[in-house]
Design a protein around this motif. Structure first.
Motif, PDB file in Angstrom:
ATOM      1  N   VAL A 118     -65.363  -5.299  10.657  1.00 45.51           N
ATOM      2  CA  VAL A 118     -66.696  -5.708  10.214  1.00 45.51           C
ATOM      3  C   VAL A 118     -67.697  -5.778  11.371  1.00 45.51           C
ATOM      4  O   VAL A 118     -68.815  -5.257  11.269  1.00 45.51           O
ATOM      5  N   LYS A 119     -67.324  -6.396  12.464  1.00 41.06           N
ATOM      6  CA  LYS A 119     -68.275  -6.632  13.555  1.00 41.06           C
ATOM      7  C   LYS A 119     -68.369  -5.468  14.539  1.00 41.06           C
ATOM      8  O   LYS A 119     -69.401  -5.309  15.195  1.00 41.06           O
ATOM      9  N   PHE A 120     -67.309  -4.689  14.665  1.00 36.16           N
ATOM     10  CA  PHE A 120     -67.369  -3.550  15.586  1.00 36.16           C
ATOM     11  C   PHE A 120     -68.316  -2.482  15.040  1.00 36.16           C
ATOM     12  O   PHE A 120     -68.470  -2.317  13.819  1.00 36.16           O
ATOM     13  N   ARG A 121     -68.922  -1.716  15.953  1.00 36.91           N
ATOM     14  CA  ARG A 121     -69.800  -0.614  15.579  1.00 36.91           C
ATOM     15  C   ARG A 121     -69.120   0.743  15.691  1.00 36.91           C
ATOM     16  O   ARG A 121     -69.736   1.771  15.411  1.00 36.91           O
ATOM     17  N   THR A 122     -67.878   0.740  16.137  1.00 39.58           N
ATOM     18  CA  THR A 122     -67.092   1.964  16.129  1.00 39.58           C
ATOM     19  C   THR A 122     -67.051   2.511  14.708  1.00 39.58           C
ATOM     20  O   THR A 122     -67.015   1.733  13.751  1.00 39.58           O
ATOM     21  N   PRO A 123     -67.090   3.847  14.521  1.00 45.34           N
ATOM     22  CA  PRO A 123     -67.078   4.403  13.166  1.00 45.34           C
ATOM     23  C   PRO A 123     -66.001   3.751  12.291  1.00 45.34           C
ATOM     24  O   PRO A 123     -64.873   3.538  12.751  1.00 45.34           O
ATOM     25  N   TRP A 124     -66.366   3.448  11.057  1.00 46.13           N
ATOM     26  CA  TRP A 124     -65.476   2.681  10.180  1.00 46.13           C
ATOM     27  C   TRP A 124     -64.136   3.350   9.986  1.00 46.13           C
ATOM     28  O   TRP A 124     -63.104   2.681   9.910  1.00 46.13           O
ATOM     29  N   TRP A 125     -64.148   4.676   9.912  1.00 51.63           N
ATOM     30  CA  TRP A 125     -62.886   5.382   9.660  1.00 51.63           C
ATOM     31  C   TRP A 125     -61.934   5.245  10.849  1.00 51.63           C
ATOM     32  O   TRP A 125     -60.715   5.169  10.668  1.00 51.63           O
ATOM     33  N   LEU A 126     -62.493   5.186  12.075  1.00 49.14           N
ATOM     34  CA  LEU A 126     -61.636   5.014  13.248  1.00 49.14           C
ATOM     35  C   LEU A 126     -61.132   3.568  13.328  1.00 49.14           C
ATOM     36  O   LEU A 126     -59.969   3.321  13.676  1.00 49.14           O
ATOM     37  N   CYS A 127     -61.983   2.610  12.976  1.00 43.37           N
ATOM     38  CA  CYS A 127     -61.534   1.208  12.912  1.00 43.37           C
ATOM     39  C   CYS A 127     -60.413   1.049  11.894  1.00 43.37           C
ATOM     40  O   CYS A 127     -59.465   0.290  12.119  1.00 43.37           O
ATOM     41  N   LEU A 128     -60.532   1.752  10.780  1.00 43.02           N
ATOM     42  CA  LEU A 128     -59.480   1.687   9.766  1.00 43.02           C
ATOM     43  C   LEU A 128     -58.188   2.283  10.293  1.00 43.02           C
ATOM     44  O   LEU A 128     -57.105   1.717  10.081  1.00 43.02           O
ATOM     45  N   MET A 129     -58.284   3.394  10.991  1.00 46.59           N
ATOM     46  CA  MET A 129     -57.081   3.988  11.583  1.00 46.59           C
ATOM     47  C   MET A 129     -56.440   3.031  12.574  1.00 46.59           C
ATOM     48  O   MET A 129     -55.210   2.839  12.571  1.00 46.59           O
ATOM     49  N   PHE A 130     -57.258   2.426  13.434  1.00 49.17           N
ATOM     50  CA  PHE A 130     -56.731   1.435  14.379  1.00 49.17           C
ATOM     51  C   PHE A 130     -56.016   0.306  13.632  1.00 49.17           C
ATOM     52  O   PHE A 130     -54.951  -0.160  14.052  1.00 49.17           O
ATOM     53  N   SER A 131     -56.600  -0.136  12.528  1.00 49.33           N
ATOM     54  CA  SER A 131     -56.050  -1.275  11.782  1.00 49.33           C
ATOM     55  C   SER A 131     -54.687  -0.970  11.172  1.00 49.33           C
ATOM     56  O   SER A 131     -53.885  -1.883  10.964  1.00 49.33           O
ATOM     57  N   LEU A 132     -54.434   0.288  10.889  1.00 47.20           N
ATOM     58  CA  LEU A 132     -53.183   0.672  10.220  1.00 47.20           C
ATOM     59  C   LEU A 132     -52.098   1.102  11.192  1.00 47.20           C
ATOM     60  O   LEU A 132     -51.015   1.490  10.762  1.00 47.20           O
ATOM     61  N   THR A 133     -52.367   1.021  12.493  1.00 44.61           N
ATOM     62  CA  THR A 133     -51.367   1.448  13.471  1.00 44.61           C
ATOM     63  C   THR A 133     -50.235   0.430  13.577  1.00 44.61           C
ATOM     64  O   THR A 133     -50.349  -0.712  13.133  1.00 44.61           O
ATOM     65  N   TYR A 134     -49.172   0.860  14.204  1.00 42.80           N
ATOM     66  CA  TYR A 134     -47.965   0.038  14.323  1.00 42.80           C
ATOM     67  C   TYR A 134     -48.252  -1.312  14.953  1.00 42.80           C
ATOM     68  O   TYR A 134     -47.808  -2.352  14.450  1.00 42.80           O
ATOM     69  N   PHE A 135     -49.002  -1.315  16.045  1.00 40.31           N
ATOM     70  CA  PHE A 135     -49.212  -2.575  16.757  1.00 40.31           C
ATOM     71  C   PHE A 135     -50.128  -3.514  15.981  1.00 40.31           C
ATOM     72  O   PHE A 135     -49.808  -4.686  15.796  1.00 40.31           O
ATOM     73  N   VAL A 136     -51.264  -3.023  15.529  1.00 41.03           N
ATOM     74  CA  VAL A 136     -52.221  -3.894  14.856  1.00 41.03           C
ATOM     75  C   VAL A 136     -51.670  -4.391  13.527  1.00 41.03           C
ATOM     76  O   VAL A 136     -51.732  -5.586  13.223  1.00 41.03           O
ATOM     77  N   PHE A 137     -51.110  -3.506  12.728  1.00 43.36           N
ATOM     78  CA  PHE A 137     -50.699  -3.885  11.372  1.00 43.36           C
ATOM     79  C   PHE A 137     -49.318  -4.528  11.338  1.00 43.36           C
ATOM     80  O   PHE A 137     -49.123  -5.556  10.688  1.00 43.36           O
ATOM     81  N   PHE A 138     -48.351  -3.940  12.037  1.00 37.11           N
ATOM     82  CA  PHE A 138     -46.978  -4.440  11.925  1.00 37.11           C
ATOM     83  C   PHE A 138     -46.615  -5.418  13.027  1.00 37.11           C
ATOM     84  O   PHE A 138     -46.349  -6.593  12.765  1.00 37.11           O
TER      85      PHE A 138
END
Length: 466
Positions: A92-112
Motif C-alpha cells: 500500500v505505502k510503497f510506490r514500486t509498481p504494484w505488480w512487482l510489490c505483489l511478486m515480492f509479497s508472494l516470494t518464499y521469504f516474504v510469504f512463507f
C-alpha cells in the motif's frame, strides 16, 4: 490505491487461513513464546544472550501470553499483526509498481519464511519498510524515524546490519554530513547498537562456539557464506540448502550471476549500488567470522533489496530491462515459496502437534512426562498445554538454553523420580527410539514418526517405577 488495499487484505486473509488451518509450529516458534510467557520482564531480558536475539519480539509477545486463549492461536494472531503491517507498507505505502510489490509479497521469504512461520523476522521487514518510506520521503532526520531505527536494532542482528546499511546510504547521500553525524538518526542508531550489544553479547567463554554449529575450514566457511547469502537468498531453490549440504561449484557460479544481476540493476544509481554492496559485505562477513546462519537469515538480503528497489523506483525511471533482475529473483522466490506452502499443507511441519494432543488427551495430569532431550520437546509442550520434567533437577520446564548440554538419566534415576512424585509410572518422551539396554523396563507406547516438513519425530514410552 483501491487495488493495492484489496491485494493487501487478500494476502492477509490467505495467511490467516494457512496459519490457523494448516501451519504447525516448531521449536523456534514456541521457544520465543515460552520465554515471553514463563519469565518476568527482568528475567527475560537477562536471558536473551542465550537466545542470541534482542528483546523486541519477546516484549511484543508478552502481552499476548496473558490472554486466556489457546496458545497456538494467540501466537499465530500476534505474528499475523506483524506480517500484516509489513505487507501493508509493501503493498500500500510503497510506490514500486504494484505488480512487482505483489511478486515480492508472494516470494518464499516474504510469504512463507517470514509470513507463515511465526518468528520475529516479520518485525524486521515491517520496520525496514517503514524506515524506507521515511528515507524516500526525506523525513529520516526526525525523531520518529530515529525511534524506528532504534527498534529495528532490537529485532535481529540482521536488523542491526540493515540499520547500518541505511545509515551508510544516508551518509553518502546527504550533503551536510557533519549535521547528519549529530542528528536524531545517528543518536537512534547509537542507542540501538548499545542496547543490542548489552542484551545479546555472550556472557561466557565459548558461548558462540557452542551455539554456532559445525566449525568449517576457512575456505569452506567462505564459500558457504558467499553461496548462502547470494544464490540461496536471491535464487532460492536453485541451489541446495548450503547450511545442510555445503557449497557447490554451481552454487558459486550462480552467486556470481547474482552479483552481476545486482550490478546491472543498480548501475544507474551508484549510491544504492554501494549500499547494497555494503549490506552483502556485512552479511557475508557475519556468516564467515561469527555464525554461518541458514536460509531464514540469508533471506534478509532479499528483504533489503526490496527496500532499495523502493528507493530506486521512486527516484529513477527504471526501464523494463532492469526490472528483469528483481522479476527473475522473484520468480525463483515465488516458485520456491509455492513448494514450501504446498508441503506445509500436505504434511505436518513436525509431529509435535499430534504428539502434544495425544499427551493432552491420554496422559493424566498427575502422571509426569519426562523429556530425554528438552531441546526437541518444546513444541510438544506447546500443543500438550502442560510442562514436562527434566533430570537431574526434576523440575518442570517449557523453554531451553542453547548452551545447556543434554543430560541422559539412568533408568534408576527415572524410577527414583517417579517414586518421589508418588506415582506408579511415568511417561518418557524422546525424539528418537531409546536405548533398550539403558532402559530395559521402558515399553514403547506410541511412536509419532510420520513424514514431516522438519523431519522431527517423537516416541512415547511408559516406565513403571515400583
Amino acid at each position: 490505491m483501491v487495488l493495492r488495499y484489496n491485494l493487501w487484505l487478500l494476502l492477509v486473509l490467505i495467511l490467516a487461513f494457512l496459519k490457523l488451518r494448516y501451519h504447525e509450529m516448531w521449536k523456534d516458534e514456541w521457544q520465543a513464546w515460552f520465554v515471553a510467557k514463563d519469565m518476568g520482564p527482568g528475567e527475560m531480558l537477562s536471558f536473551l544472550y542465550y537466545e542470541g536475539h534482542p528483546a523486541l519480539w519477546y516484549l511484543f509477545l508478552k502481552p499476548f501470553t496473558l490472554l486466556p486463549l489457546k496458545q497456538a492461536t494467540v501466537l499465530s494472531v500476534a505474528h499475523l499483526l506483524t506480517i500484516g503491517g509489513a505487507l501493508y507498507f509493501l503493498l500500500v505505502k510503497f510506490r514500486t509498481p504494484w505488480w512487482l510489490c505483489l511478486m515480492f509479497s508472494l516470494t518464499y521469504f516474504v510469504f512463507f519464511e517470514y509470513g507463515l512461520v511465526n518468528r520475529g523476522y516479520a518485525l524486521v521487514m515491517m520496520l525496514a519498510f517503514i524506515i524506507t518510506v521515511y528515507i524516500r520521503d526525506g523525513e529520516q532526520m526526525g525523531r520518529t524515524a530515529a525511534v524506528f531505527l532504534f527498534l529495528l536494532c532490537q529485532t535481529e542482528v540482521f536488523g542491526v546490519l540493515m540499520a547500518m546499511a541505511f545509515t551508510f546510504y544516508l551518509f553518502i547521500h546527504i550533503t551536510d554530513r557533519k549535521a547528519f553525524l549529530f542528528s536524531s538518526w545517528t543518536w537512534g542508531l547509537a542507542a540501538g547498537l548499545l542496547v543490542f550489544v548489552a542484551s545479546v553479547f555472550p556472557r561466557s567463554t565459548g558461548h558462540i562456539g557452542r551455539t554456532g554449529g559445525t566449525v568449517l575450514p576457512a575456505g569452506d566457511q567462505l564459500f558457504s557464506s558467499l553461496q548462502g547469502n547470494l544464490s540461496n537468498a536471491f535464487l532460492p531453490g536453485s541451489t541446495p540448502d548450503t547450511f545442510r549440504y555445503g557449497w557447490t561449484f554451481t552454487g558459486l557460479v550462480l552467486s556470481l550471476a547474482v552479483l552481476a544481476g545486482l550490478w546491472y540493476y543498480f548501475r544507474s544509481d551508484r549510491k544504492l549500488m554501494l549500499t547494497m554492496a555494503a549490506m552483502l559485505v556485512m552479511m557475508t562477513g557475519f556468516s564467515f567470522f561469527i555464525f554461518l546462519g541458514g536460509i531464514r537469515q540469508w533471506g534478509m538480503g532479499f528483504i533489503f533489496l526490496i527496500c532499495l528497489t523502493e528507493l530506486l523506483t521512486s527516484r529513477t525511471s527504471v526501464r523494463w530491462p532492469s526490472f528483469a533482475v528483481p522479476v527473475l529473483f522473484s520468480v525463483f522466490g515465488v516458485i520456491h515459496g509455492f513448494r514450501a506452502v504446498s508441503e506445509d499443507i500436505r504434511i505436518p511441519f513436525s509431529n509435535a502437534q499430534e504428539t502434544g494432543h495425544f499427551i493432552r488427551d491420554k496422559v493424566p495430569v498427575k502422571v509426569p512426562v519426562v523429556a530425554l532431550n528438552k531441546f526437541e520437546t518444546t513444541p510438544v509442550i506447546g500443543y500438550a498445554g502442560r510442562k514436562f520434567y527434566e533430570l537431574p533437577d526434576g523440575r518442570e520446564f517449557s523453554y531451553f538454553r542453547w548452551v545447556d548440554k543434554v543430560y541422559v538419566p539412568t533408568e534408576e534415576e527415572l524410577r527414583l523420580f517417579g517414586r518421589y512424585k508418588g506415582v506408579g509410572g511415568i511417561v518418557l518422551i524422546s525424539p528418537k527410539p531409546i536405548d533398550t539396554l539403558r532402559y530395559p523396563s521402558a515399553r514403547l507406547w506410541k511412536p509419532f514418526a510420520e513424514p514431516s516438513y522438519k523431519n522431527e519425530s517423537y516416541y512415547l514410552y511408559s516406565l513403571p517405577v515400583k
